[in-house]
Scaffold this motif. Structure first.
Motif, PDB file in Angstrom:
ATOM      1  N   TRP A 152       0.837  -1.193   0.000  1.00  0.00           N
ATOM      2  CA  TRP A 152       0.000   0.000   0.000  1.00  0.00           C
ATOM      3  C   TRP A 152       0.875   1.247   0.000  1.00  0.00           C
ATOM      4  O   TRP A 152       1.810   1.367   0.780  1.00  0.00           O
ATOM      5  CB  TRP A 152      -0.908   0.007   1.225  1.00  0.00           C
ATOM      6  CG  TRP A 152      -1.753   1.256   1.286  1.00  0.00           C
ATOM      7  CD1 TRP A 152      -1.515   2.365   2.021  1.00  0.00           C
ATOM      8  CD2 TRP A 152      -2.948   1.507   0.562  1.00  0.00           C
ATOM      9  NE1 TRP A 152      -2.493   3.293   1.804  1.00  0.00           N
ATOM     10  CE2 TRP A 152      -3.387   2.801   0.906  1.00  0.00           C
ATOM     11  CE3 TRP A 152      -3.691   0.767  -0.366  1.00  0.00           C
ATOM     12  CZ2 TRP A 152      -4.543   3.366   0.385  1.00  0.00           C
ATOM     13  CZ3 TRP A 152      -4.845   1.341  -0.882  1.00  0.00           C
ATOM     14  CH2 TRP A 152      -5.256   2.618  -0.516  1.00  0.00           C
TER      15      TRP A 152
ATOM     16  N   ARG B 184       0.471   5.347   0.372  1.00  0.00           N
ATOM     17  CA  ARG B 184      -0.482   6.375   0.754  1.00  0.00           C
ATOM     18  C   ARG B 184      -0.650   7.360  -0.399  1.00  0.00           C
ATOM     19  O   ARG B 184       0.312   7.720  -1.062  1.00  0.00           O
ATOM     20  CB  ARG B 184       0.000   7.121   1.994  1.00  0.00           C
ATOM     21  CG  ARG B 184      -1.017   8.094   2.544  1.00  0.00           C
ATOM     22  CD  ARG B 184      -0.524   8.711   3.867  1.00  0.00           C
ATOM     23  NE  ARG B 184      -1.583   9.480   4.497  1.00  0.00           N
ATOM     24  CZ  ARG B 184      -1.866  10.744   4.175  1.00  0.00           C
ATOM     25  NH1 ARG B 184      -1.157  11.369   3.258  1.00  0.00           N
ATOM     26  NH2 ARG B 184      -2.852  11.374   4.787  1.00  0.00           N
TER      27      ARG B 184
ATOM     28  N   ASP C 232      -9.732   9.775  -0.515  1.00  0.00           N
ATOM     29  CA  ASP C 232      -8.827  10.539   0.340  1.00  0.00           C
ATOM     30  C   ASP C 232      -7.444   9.871   0.324  1.00  0.00           C
ATOM     31  O   ASP C 232      -7.314   8.726  -0.103  1.00  0.00           O
ATOM     32  CB  ASP C 232      -9.390  10.591   1.764  1.00  0.00           C
ATOM     33  CG  ASP C 232      -9.523   9.205   2.353  1.00  0.00           C
ATOM     34  OD1 ASP C 232      -8.653   8.823   3.157  1.00  0.00           O
ATOM     35  OD2 ASP C 232     -10.483   8.483   1.991  1.00  0.00           O
TER      36      ASP C 232
ATOM     37  N   ASP D  54      -5.722   8.489   2.547  1.00  0.00           N
ATOM     38  CA  ASP D  54      -5.619   7.258   3.335  1.00  0.00           C
ATOM     39  C   ASP D  54      -6.422   6.110   2.742  1.00  0.00           C
ATOM     40  O   ASP D  54      -6.411   4.999   3.272  1.00  0.00           O
ATOM     41  CB  ASP D  54      -6.051   7.515   4.779  1.00  0.00           C
ATOM     42  CG  ASP D  54      -5.069   8.433   5.491  1.00  0.00           C
ATOM     43  OD1 ASP D  54      -3.848   8.253   5.310  1.00  0.00           O
ATOM     44  OD2 ASP D  54      -5.532   9.344   6.205  1.00  0.00           O
TER      45      ASP D  54
ATOM     46  N   ARG E   2      -8.252  -3.351   2.370  1.00  0.00           N
ATOM     47  CA  ARG E   2      -8.208  -3.298   3.834  1.00  0.00           C
ATOM     48  C   ARG E   2      -8.446  -4.654   4.480  1.00  0.00           C
ATOM     49  O   ARG E   2      -8.160  -4.844   5.642  1.00  0.00           O
ATOM     50  CB  ARG E   2      -9.243  -2.299   4.353  1.00  0.00           C
ATOM     51  CG  ARG E   2      -8.753  -0.871   4.275  1.00  0.00           C
ATOM     52  CD  ARG E   2      -9.577   0.036   5.141  1.00  0.00           C
ATOM     53  NE  ARG E   2     -10.954   0.141   4.707  1.00  0.00           N
ATOM     54  CZ  ARG E   2     -11.380   0.940   3.729  1.00  0.00           C
ATOM     55  NH1 ARG E   2     -10.531   1.704   3.102  1.00  0.00           N
ATOM     56  NH2 ARG E   2     -12.645   0.988   3.406  1.00  0.00           N
TER      57      ARG E   2
END
Length: 159
Positions: free
Chosen positions: A13, A15, A34, A36, A158
């Motif tokens: 991942w 950011r 966003d 995140d 996630r």
């Protein structure tokens, strides 16, 4: 071009904002998340440019590439239309061809394909439940589908 249409690829991942794209025959829905990667929101609906031929860059590709630059995205997620059984048909081939041309124009930003089954249906249902009808719904359903594509992709990351 990355292809996660058959499941998420194990990628580290990074950011940053991501752009979600729902490629339609007449319009393209665009969404952004966003930095995140928590929440996707609608950005725009772009009219398809089906008239530009040859080496010229279609206006839809130029416009979305500019949006990607404005948001300083680190990745672009495009919905790949597959059948309910997971097969790829003519719509998927058309999307892959558009994505190849688009990816060349936005390089070095990576473009990732992801399964978009049922996203337009889900987006339409949610708009109906929210009381959005008629002309207004047609103008934002593509954005809502782009939000669904991007949010689903983010949620998979996630897990």
């Amino acid at each position: 071009m990355n292809d996660t249409a058959n499941g998420p690829a194990p990628v580290q991942w990074v950011r940053g904002r991501r752009l979600g794209i729902d490629l339609g025959k007449a319009r393209i829905g665009v969404a952004v998340c966003d930095p995140d990667g928590l929440l996707a929101t609608p950005v725009a609906t772009v009219r398809r440019d089906l008239k530009t031929a040859g080496e010229d860059i279609p206006s839809d590709i130029r416009e979305i590439a500019e949006t990607a630059r404005e948001y300083e995205v680190v990745e672009i997620i495009v919905g790949l239309p597959v059948t309910l059984s997971g097969e790829e048909g003519p719509a998927a081939a058309h999307t892959r061809a558009w994505v190849q041309r688009f990816a060349d124009h936005v390089s070095p930003v990576p473009v990732t394909l992801t399964d978009e089954r049922m996203t337009t249906a889900v987006a339409t249902r949610r708009l109906n439940e929210g009381g959005v009808r008629g002309r207004r719904k047609r103008s934002i359903v593509d954005q809502a589908a782009a939000v669904e594509i991007l949010q689903h992709w983010l949620d998979q990351r996630r897990r």
